[in-house]
Design a protein around this motif. Structure first.
Motif, short mmCIF file in Angstrom:
data_model
loop_
_atom_site.label_atom_id
_atom_site.label_comp_id
_atom_site.label_asym_id
_atom_site.label_seq_id
_atom_site.Cartn_x
_atom_site.Cartn_y
_atom_site.Cartn_z
N SER A 140 0.86 -1.18 0.00
CA SER A 140 0.00 0.00 0.00
C SER A 140 0.90 1.23 0.00
CB SER A 140 -0.86 0.01 1.26
OG SER A 140 -1.49 1.27 1.43
N VAL A 141 0.32 2.38 -0.34
CA VAL A 141 1.07 3.62 -0.09
C VAL A 141 1.33 3.74 1.42
CG1 VAL A 141 0.34 4.94 -2.13
CG2 VAL A 141 -1.10 4.96 -0.09
N ALA A 142 0.50 3.08 2.21
CA ALA A 142 0.69 3.07 3.67
C ALA A 142 1.90 2.24 4.09
CB ALA A 142 -0.57 2.54 4.35
N TYR A 147 0.70 7.88 7.73
CA TYR A 147 -0.19 9.04 7.76
C TYR A 147 -0.92 9.12 9.10
CZ TYR A 147 -3.47 5.46 5.98
OH TYR A 147 -4.21 4.32 5.79
N TYR A 153 -2.46 0.12 10.80
CA TYR A 153 -2.51 -0.29 9.39
C TYR A 153 -1.18 0.02 8.70
CZ TYR A 153 -3.99 -0.81 4.53
OH TYR A 153 -4.07 -1.21 3.21
N GLY A 184 -2.37 3.21 -4.10
CA GLY A 184 -3.05 4.27 -3.36
C GLY A 184 -4.53 3.95 -3.25
N ALA A 185 -5.32 4.95 -2.90
CA ALA A 185 -6.75 4.73 -2.63
C ALA A 185 -7.48 4.12 -3.84
CB ALA A 185 -7.40 6.05 -2.24
N PHE A 190 -12.90 -2.05 0.77
CA PHE A 190 -11.88 -1.72 1.78
C PHE A 190 -12.37 -0.71 2.82
CE2 PHE A 190 -8.37 1.07 3.08
CZ PHE A 190 -7.45 0.17 3.57
N ARG A 194 -13.04 -0.90 6.74
CA ARG A 194 -12.28 -0.05 7.67
C ARG A 194 -13.21 0.69 8.62
NH1 ARG A 194 -7.22 3.76 6.06
NH2 ARG A 194 -6.21 3.31 8.02
C1 8X3 Z 1 -5.14 1.50 1.43
C2 8X3 Z 1 -4.90 2.90 0.99
O1 8X3 Z 1 -4.52 5.29 1.77
O2 8X3 Z 1 -6.18 3.98 2.97
O3 8X3 Z 1 -3.96 0.84 1.71
O4 8X3 Z 1 -3.85 3.55 3.26
S1 8X3 Z 1 -4.85 3.97 2.32
#
Ligand code: 8X3
Ligand code: NDP
Length: 251
Positions: A140-142, A147, A153, A184-185, A190, A194
């Motif tokens: 992921s970008v994560a 952030y 996560y 990214g998103a 998902f 979440r």
């Molecule tokens: C899912 C994208 O930006 O919610 O990994 O982390 S984000």
């Protein structure tokens, strides 16, 4: 049977789209997840729509015993897995560190990190014996940037990044490719997961810009898997044109 791919988390989102994309390209698919009804429907669809062979395994990647039992139960014809896509995963909650829920942390680490390690361990013996295989991990970008309120996560996805690098090094002598894809998103289930079914919060994530879609990630995954024997994309970060990284999205 040749051209066998095993995809975890194939009941929705990226995993389902990856199964459809690979089946359309002639790959025989092992699809896995916890929701048996969705897997049965997908197996049926892949066989009918794309005339490939398909089968499913129902297990929770958090359950170490269930992972090994399921993968070891594959019939002989299905054992020679060429590609493993470690895609099953989730985010739970978006809370500051002091407010985050401990059970959410456990579930994310157990699923995104330990689940991925268990499935890989269970599939690897066939790949090392054949000196051939490709492991594709969904980061992921994560995985690249932490952030605000992403603590558990982001940590789990940073671990996916680290483990992808570790696998690539350790598996070099076995000629096994390891690719980490960092999206990214993307609009899938998902955000509903979440935000625990809160549709308003989930929709807000994608308001005001065009996100990625599951099909985009499926295209990229197939591309990574379609390169010559001597070429491996080690890692790839991809976002919609409106997103720079895990923090900046232009709305
Ligand atoms: C899912 C994208 O930006 O919610 O990994 O982390 S984000
Ligand atoms: P979805 O919620 O649509 O799909 C998640 C899949 O993971 C489902 O098939 C679900 O199957 C499976 N899964 C979740 N927990 C478990 C478990 N314990 N055991 C087995 N399977 C499980 O989300 P996405 O398709 O968007 O997400 C796929 C991957 O991509 C995840 O790793 C996610 O972190 C990552 N990602 C997502 C992004 C996004 O913005 N959508 C961006 C970057 C990365 P079931 O419930 O049937 O078990």
């Amino acid at each position: 049977m040749d051209k066998i791919i095993l995809i975890t988390g194939a009941t929705s989102g990226f995993g389902k789209a990856i199964a459809e994309k690979f089946a359309a390209a002639g790959w025989n698919c092992i699809v896995t997840g916890r929701r048996a009804d969705r897997l049965n429907a997908l197996v049926d669809q892949l066989q009918k729509q794309y005339q490939v062979q398909a089968t499913s395994l129902v297990f929770d990647v958090q359950d170490r015993q269930a992972v090994f039992t399921a993968i070891n139960s594959l019939p002989e014809a299905w054992k020679n897995i060429d590609i493993l896509v470690n895609n099953a995963g989730l985010a739970l909650g978006r809370d500051s560190f002091e407010n985050a829920n401990l059970d959410d942390w456990d579930t994310m680490i157990d699923t995104n990190v330990k689940g991925m390690m268990y499935v890989t361990k269970a599939v690897l013996p066939v790949m090392t014996a054949r000196k051939k295989g490709h492991i594709i991990n969904m980061g992921s970008v994560a995985a690249k940037l932490v952030y605000k309120e992403g603590n558990g996560y982001c940590a789990s996805k940073h671990a996916v990044d680290a483990l992808s690098k570790a696998m690539r090094i350790d598996l070099l002598p076995h000629r096994i490719k390891v690719t980490a894809i960092h999206p990214g998103a993307a609009e899938t289930e998902f955000s509903m997961v979440r935000f625990k079914g809160d549709e308003t919060k989930a929709k807000q994530v994608y308001d005001g810009f065009t996100p990625l879609y599951a099909e985009d990630i499926a295209d990229i995954t197939l591309y990574c898997a379609s390169l010559p024997e001597n070429v491996c994309i080690n890692e790839l970060t991809v976002s919609s044109i409106s997103q720079a990284d895990g923090i900046y999205i232009h709305k």
